[in-house]
Design a protein around this motif. Structure first.
Motif, PDB file in Angstrom:
ATOM      1  N   LEU A   1      73.477  13.108  30.313  1.00 17.18           N
ATOM      2  CA  LEU A   1      72.377  12.263  30.791  1.00 17.18           C
ATOM      3  C   LEU A   1      71.035  12.803  30.325  1.00 17.18           C
ATOM      4  CD1 LEU A   1      71.402   9.945  32.796  1.00 17.18           C
ATOM      5  CD2 LEU A   1      71.259  11.762  34.507  1.00 17.18           C
ATOM      6  N   GLY A   2      70.842  14.112  30.449  1.00 11.57           N
ATOM      7  CA  GLY A   2      69.581  14.718  30.041  1.00 11.57           C
ATOM      8  C   GLY A   2      69.368  14.691  28.546  1.00 11.57           C
ATOM      9  N   LEU A   3      70.446  14.845  27.773  1.00  6.92           N
ATOM     10  CA  LEU A   3      70.314  14.894  26.319  1.00  6.92           C
ATOM     11  C   LEU A   3      69.908  13.567  25.717  1.00  6.92           C
ATOM     12  CD1 LEU A   3      73.298  17.142  25.132  1.00  6.92           C
ATOM     13  CD2 LEU A   3      70.895  17.775  25.475  1.00  6.92           C
ATOM     14  N   PHE A   4      70.118  12.468  26.429  1.00  2.49           N
ATOM     15  CA  PHE A   4      69.702  11.167  25.915  1.00  2.49           C
ATOM     16  C   PHE A   4      68.193  10.959  26.022  1.00  2.49           C
ATOM     17  CE2 PHE A   4      74.170   9.722  26.032  1.00  2.49           C
ATOM     18  CZ  PHE A   4      74.205   9.055  24.813  1.00  2.49           C
ATOM     19  N   SER A   5      67.480  11.900  26.623  1.00  4.07           N
ATOM     20  CA  SER A   5      66.023  11.821  26.675  1.00  4.07           C
ATOM     21  C   SER A   5      65.421  12.140  25.314  1.00  4.07           C
ATOM     22  CB  SER A   5      65.480  12.787  27.728  1.00  4.07           C
ATOM     23  OG  SER A   5      65.904  12.420  29.019  1.00  4.07           O
ATOM     24  N   ASP A   6      64.147  11.821  25.169  1.00  6.55           N
ATOM     25  CA  ASP A   6      63.460  12.037  23.897  1.00  6.55           C
ATOM     26  C   ASP A   6      63.064  13.496  23.707  1.00  6.55           C
ATOM     27  OD1 ASP A   6      63.046   9.069  23.021  1.00  6.55           O
ATOM     28  OD2 ASP A   6      62.438   9.159  25.121  1.00  6.55           O
ATOM     29  N   ILE A   7      62.691  14.145  24.782  1.00  6.07           N
ATOM     30  CA  ILE A   7      62.327  15.561  24.760  1.00  6.07           C
ATOM     31  C   ILE A   7      63.116  16.248  25.869  1.00  6.07           C
ATOM     32  CG2 ILE A   7      60.471  17.244  25.071  1.00  6.07           C
ATOM     33  CD1 ILE A   7      58.513  15.139  24.025  1.00  6.07           C
ATOM     34  N   VAL A   8      63.726  17.379  25.549  1.00  3.61           N
ATOM     35  CA  VAL A   8      64.561  18.107  26.507  1.00  3.61           C
ATOM     36  C   VAL A   8      64.007  19.518  26.682  1.00  3.61           C
ATOM     37  CG1 VAL A   8      66.870  19.002  26.980  1.00  3.61           C
ATOM     38  CG2 VAL A   8      66.599  16.775  25.851  1.00  3.61           C
ATOM     39  N   ILE A   9      63.889  19.955  27.928  1.00  6.39           N
ATOM     40  CA  ILE A   9      63.473  21.315  28.241  1.00  6.39           C
ATOM     41  C   ILE A   9      64.535  21.924  29.155  1.00  6.39           C
ATOM     42  CG2 ILE A   9      61.629  22.784  29.152  1.00  6.39           C
ATOM     43  CD1 ILE A   9      59.750  20.340  28.864  1.00  6.39           C
ATOM     44  N   LEU A  10      65.053  23.081  28.774  1.00  8.91           N
ATOM     45  CA  LEU A  10      66.085  23.757  29.553  1.00  8.91           C
ATOM     46  C   LEU A  10      65.519  24.984  30.255  1.00  8.91           C
ATOM     47  CD1 LEU A  10      69.070  23.716  27.002  1.00  8.91           C
ATOM     48  CD2 LEU A  10      68.363  21.934  28.612  1.00  8.91           C
ATOM     49  N   SER A  11      66.256  25.468  31.245  1.00  5.47           N
ATOM     50  CA  SER A  11      65.859  26.718  31.900  1.00  5.47           C
ATOM     51  C   SER A  11      66.792  27.837  31.473  1.00  5.47           C
ATOM     52  CB  SER A  11      65.851  26.563  33.428  1.00  5.47           C
ATOM     53  OG  SER A  11      67.105  26.851  33.988  1.00  5.47           O
TER      54      SER A  11
END
Length: 249
Positions: free
Chosen positions: A112-122
């Protein structure tokens, strides 16, 4: 929507935040969370004042994938993950979406998160494409978006092994996303959102449409193949047993 498991609020001018906070299910795709996300993204898409969306979770959880009930239903041959298009909400949103993945992204929640345009991980959080841990092949468009966003080698390893990866380890493996201490993820997301919000909305919408063309075009065919693989792999008795066993822990 402040009392909902999906909270929508304005955090900066032209910037909306969607916060997933189903504390009972730890942000698995419960009926409440699923319905809330679909309704909220529909509302966001209709708002002409919105230029950027930040998608985030609560505490140590971003999103945790399918519920036990949903997975057992699929293993029994009832329905498919395509019955409700949850996975590509961020892709289909007309304005740019930033996934501030401050917490764990598990299975479909990571997708779900990877389908975003910009991804920020912790750095501290766990990210995993853990479908095969239950014995069934990946779904939710994972076989399409993971190779595009992570590279073929790492994506293949993640899907075949179903291992857990800390954000810090993915950073060492060379992923192209920012990986920050958990308490800095939302700070970076807001900074990026403010930069994007300075641009004309029409220009943002037009560029997003262009940049995502290859992913959007490839997705339906890959999803169709994922559903076909599910028809083969989900009915195995071992899959039902694995689902029941893993959800006990």
């Amino acid at each position: 929507m402040t009392d909902s498991v999906v909270e929508l609020q304005t955090v900066e001018r032209h910037v909306l935040q969607i916060k997933m906070q189903d504390r009972v299910s730890k942000n698995t795709f419960s009926e409440a969370l699923t319905r809330g996300l679909i309704e909220t993204f529909a509302e966001v898409g209709a708002r002409s004042d919105c230029k950027v969306v930040i998608l985030t979770g609560y505490d140590n959880y971003f999103a945790s994938g399918g519920t036990q009930e949903a997975l057992l239903s699929l293993s029994a041959g009832h329905g498919a993950f395509t019955d409700r298009d949850l996975y590509s909400l961020a892709l289909r949103c007309p304005v740019p979406v930033i996934s501030a993945m401050q917490g764990h992204g598990i299975g479909g929640g990571f997708v779900l998160g990877l389908f975003s345009d910009i991804v920020i991980l912790s750095r501290e959080s766990i990210y995993t494409a853990n479908f095969m841990r239950y014995g069934f092949t990946p779904g939710m468009g994972a076989t399409c978006v993971l190779p595009q966003k992570l590279g073929f080698g790492l994506a293949t390893e993640m899907m075949l092994s179903a291992n857990n990866y800390r954000g810090e380890e993915l950073q060492q493996r060379g992923i192209s996303f920012p990986v920050l201490p958990r308490d800095q993820v939302m700070i970076r997301a807001l900074e990026l959102a403010q930069v994007l919000a300075e641009k004309p909305r029409l220009s943002l919408v037009t560029l997003k449409e262009h940049l995502n063309a290859s992913l959007r075009d490839a997705l339906p065919g890959m999803v169709e193949k994922e559903v076909a693989m599910h028809a083969i792999t989900f009915p195995q008795p071992e899959v039902k047993a694995r689902i029941e066993e893993l959800f006990r822990h």
